[in-house]
Design a protein around this motif. Sequence first.
Motif, PDB file in Angstrom:
ATOM      1  N   TYR A 198      42.025 109.983  28.383  1.00 30.05           N
ATOM      2  CA  TYR A 198      40.715 109.781  29.026  1.00 30.05           C
ATOM      3  C   TYR A 198      40.265 108.319  28.961  1.00 30.05           C
ATOM      4  O   TYR A 198      39.846 107.750  29.973  1.00 30.05           O
ATOM      5  CB  TYR A 198      39.659 110.686  28.377  1.00 30.05           C
ATOM      6  N   SER A 200      37.024 117.900  31.763  1.00 32.90           N
ATOM      7  CA  SER A 200      37.876 116.720  31.583  1.00 32.90           C
ATOM      8  C   SER A 200      37.257 115.494  32.229  1.00 32.90           C
ATOM      9  O   SER A 200      37.304 114.382  31.679  1.00 32.90           O
ATOM     10  CB  SER A 200      39.276 116.980  32.152  1.00 32.90           C
ATOM     11  N   ASN A 235      34.733 109.146  38.487  1.00 35.12           N
ATOM     12  CA  ASN A 235      35.314 110.407  38.924  1.00 35.12           C
ATOM     13  C   ASN A 235      35.609 110.398  40.414  1.00 35.12           C
ATOM     14  O   ASN A 235      34.844 109.846  41.216  1.00 35.12           O
ATOM     15  CB  ASN A 235      34.379 111.562  38.583  1.00 35.12           C
ATOM     16  N   LYS A 237      34.710 113.926  29.928  1.00 31.59           N
ATOM     17  CA  LYS A 237      35.284 113.132  28.843  1.00 31.59           C
ATOM     18  C   LYS A 237      35.726 111.762  29.358  1.00 31.59           C
ATOM     19  O   LYS A 237      35.565 110.746  28.668  1.00 31.59           O
ATOM     20  CB  LYS A 237      36.454 113.879  28.219  1.00 31.59           C
ATOM     21  N   ALA A 238      36.289 111.752  30.557  1.00 29.75           N
ATOM     22  CA  ALA A 238      36.681 110.474  31.144  1.00 29.75           C
ATOM     23  C   ALA A 238      35.461 109.592  31.378  1.00 29.75           C
ATOM     24  O   ALA A 238      35.474 108.387  31.098  1.00 29.75           O
ATOM     25  CB  ALA A 238      37.441 110.718  32.444  1.00 29.75           C
ATOM     26  N   TRP A 277      35.247 112.454  21.640  1.00 31.60           N
ATOM     27  CA  TRP A 277      36.024 112.020  22.805  1.00 31.60           C
ATOM     28  C   TRP A 277      35.864 110.552  23.149  1.00 31.60           C
ATOM     29  O   TRP A 277      36.582 110.045  24.010  1.00 31.60           O
ATOM     30  CB  TRP A 277      35.668 112.898  24.003  1.00 31.60           C
ATOM     31  N   TRP A 286      39.245 109.438  37.239  1.00 30.69           N
ATOM     32  CA  TRP A 286      39.680 110.782  36.879  1.00 30.69           C
ATOM     33  C   TRP A 286      39.650 111.653  38.129  1.00 30.69           C
ATOM     34  O   TRP A 286      38.638 111.758  38.806  1.00 30.69           O
ATOM     35  CB  TRP A 286      38.786 111.379  35.801  1.00 30.69           C
ATOM     36  N   ALA A 299      45.089 113.708  24.847  1.00 30.52           N
ATOM     37  CA  ALA A 299      43.846 113.565  25.601  1.00 30.52           C
ATOM     38  C   ALA A 299      42.970 112.453  25.039  1.00 30.52           C
ATOM     39  O   ALA A 299      42.280 111.752  25.787  1.00 30.52           O
ATOM     40  CB  ALA A 299      43.086 114.881  25.596  1.00 30.52           C
TER      41      ALA A 299
END
Length: 857
Positions: free
Chosen positions: A583, A603, A614, A606-607, A420, A589, A579
């Motif tokens: 990301y 998710s 976040n 991964k970001a 990722w 995110w 994706a």
Amino acid sequence: MKPIRKFTVRAVVPTPLAALEELAANLRWSWHEPTRRLFEAIDPDLWRASRRDPVALLGEVAPERLAELASDEGFVRWADQERAGLREYLDEPRWFQSLGAEVPRTVAYFSPEFGITAALPQYSGGLGILAGDHLKAASDLGVPLVGVGLFYKAGYFSQSITDDGWQQERYPVLDPDGLPLSMLRHPDGTPVQVTLALPDEGELHARVWTAAVGRIPLLMLDTDIPANTDALRSVTDRLYGGGGEHRLLQELLLGVGGARAVKLFAELTGRPQPDVYHMNEGHAGFLGLERISTHIGEGLSFAEALQLVRAGTVFTTHTPVPAGIDRFDRGLVERYLTSSLLPGVDLADALALVVEPGADPATSAFNMAVMGLRLAQRANGVSKLHGEVSRRMFGDLWPGFDRDEVPIASITNGVHAPTWTDPALLALAESHLGTGDTEHADWRSDAVSDAEFWNVKRSMRLQLVEDARRRLAEAWRDQHAGAQPPKWVGGVLDPDTLTVGFARRVPTYKRLTLMLQDPERLKAILTDPDRPVQFVIAGKSHPADDEGKRLIQKLVQFASQPELRERIVFLPDYDMGMAELLYPGCDVWLNNPLRPLEACGTSGMKAAMNGALNLSILDGWWAEYAGDDFGWVIPSADAAGDAAERDALEAASLYDLLEHRVATRYYERDGDGVPTEWVRRVRATLGELAPELGADRMVRQYVEELYRPAAEQADRVAADNDRGARALAAYRDRVREAWPRVQVVHVESGGVESPHVGDELRLRAHVDLGGLTPDDVVVEAVHGRSRSDERIEQAQRTPLVPSVSGTDDAGDPAGPRLFTGSIVLDRAGAFGYTVRVVPRHPLLVSAAELGLVAVAG
């Protein structure tokens, strides 16, 4: 003209380039950037057109180009070096091999979906992506794991959006010959086939495809073969498709057929048979019944076989709500669970495993999660909060025990960093930090300046902007018969604007449209002349979920307004390929589910691995990892009067954070245009948070906390011709028969008149053991803080010992037994205690395991 059949013709690769075929055949390329660079060098444009799939690339590249490369000594040497690296990766000892002898020989990991790469679309969302990351991390760590799933001919579905915003589904058929798969065969070359007996003398046959996920073999069962009727060929047609009977057939194939496939695979390859079986959700629960049937065939009773199966089985629940559990009609399942399918298994014994707490045993639905928990001696949720939710949700399976004693642990999900992490971030770590391990690099080192870091982050954002424009243009052409997209599509998004990402499945609890609670306020945030914000949104609703589709439609219609369409976009057909760019390209995110309905929500992990902060409700993984340097917490309005008020309050908090905290911080720049405080937080996220979010951490926990103990327990119960399993089954039967007569008759206390810290409370408990012996049970005082008459908080447990004579005060061995002990009062404040009796056996993992407890009344 439409073809009546399609298939893939594989290229003839020149002998000097044989390394390319070996590299393409192992899915390690999906996370190994040097191998991907090798394939990209063959034809960069074709590499992008093939969606970075080496098998597809080799099927499309011109023979002349292959011949040219075959004569290029530098390229041939490069390919050979990468092949040598792959072989070394596959053979060298890794972390697991350092653990010594007391480890599982093989772990069989069952999941209904696996998200390995976009080139193998066998996933719908987080469950499958998690399973794929689990396999990849197991490979990197050297864990001897075998994945087991189904091969879906049409995968999940491809999504398009109509002009009015409604989701449409398409099911493109996959050709396994054009995928990185090979068929499992017998030594004589014939395909391996597993067969399940069906009602009315029917049979379901499946072949077995194998995928090499680094060191991990993934077995995938496929019913689309001539041996089946047309109806049965469609059992593996699509993921989560069809009605109840279709779903039941899929889960029978996964559990029963999968267990048989693993056994055949081990025999054919010389690998050890699994000593641990891991069910990733309840979909694979029938594997336990298949294993019980096998042990019955070896001479055990159902109860004895159950102990063997439970000892080596791990169950992971991902479901935070009862509605998310597979429940089948009892009559339907009864029709399929025949002695032909599962020889030796009595239907009544199988049905007893699935009865829901409080339900009528004669009519209870067939609950797959309940069966999974009863078939596994070890179970876990996928975050600390989800573990708490699971202990509450399933607590009635262990009546009388406090929530913290319910035997469901927690292992927080993780994500596979090499999969990722964007190549640009990897290149920065390699060039400036001297490592290709982005997960554990020193991102706060002065070796990378803030300006250098910010330039790389901008390049990742630009990459997302360009991909979004391309996808929207393609979607326009698909929806309008090849017409050229309007000019505004080329101006969608801006690589220098604060970019917020939101992408996931679209059930209602994830609240895709919470951001639309106050449309005018959101418009003002998006179009702020000084601090604009842009949203990139993606997600699929289940084909049968019209409410989820309406949420998508509402969002798409809002985003289609001329003044907003360059600031908020919905990208159709969310998949792993999208994706991988989404990301890294986001600065923030967003995650705003109804707490506590997000089991984990990877998710956002991964970001974070790609330098995003976040912005989330305190749910799932964020509830245990949130920190000021890692993003912002959206306050939960748990005390709201109803759902509408809760949504309004939480949306208002979201707007406030975006306007006054997030955007303000993002647009604070130094003289070089770098948001230094923002970059400091991003680098702290990468340096402090990212190492905790890795799938390698997750898999190590599974090995140490679940797989290793399960393998040791399985060895104990199977030792000496299954002696432990027989003894434990006999003990369980004896204890269950006696338990209605077990009771704490009377409790006396002394030694404390005016309680002070340090005093010793002496206890004498008279207990009727109902014919059991003191060795069969534990009698214990449960004590701790007690602010109400209903509960002891932070309970401690102190065993009481039987009196020397083993009889009551009158010396009657048939009467109540006397147990004594003392408690030291180690804290001030409200205090409470009780006395209880629980079963005790050396092969029980927890006191709550049998769900039996007798408490002083």
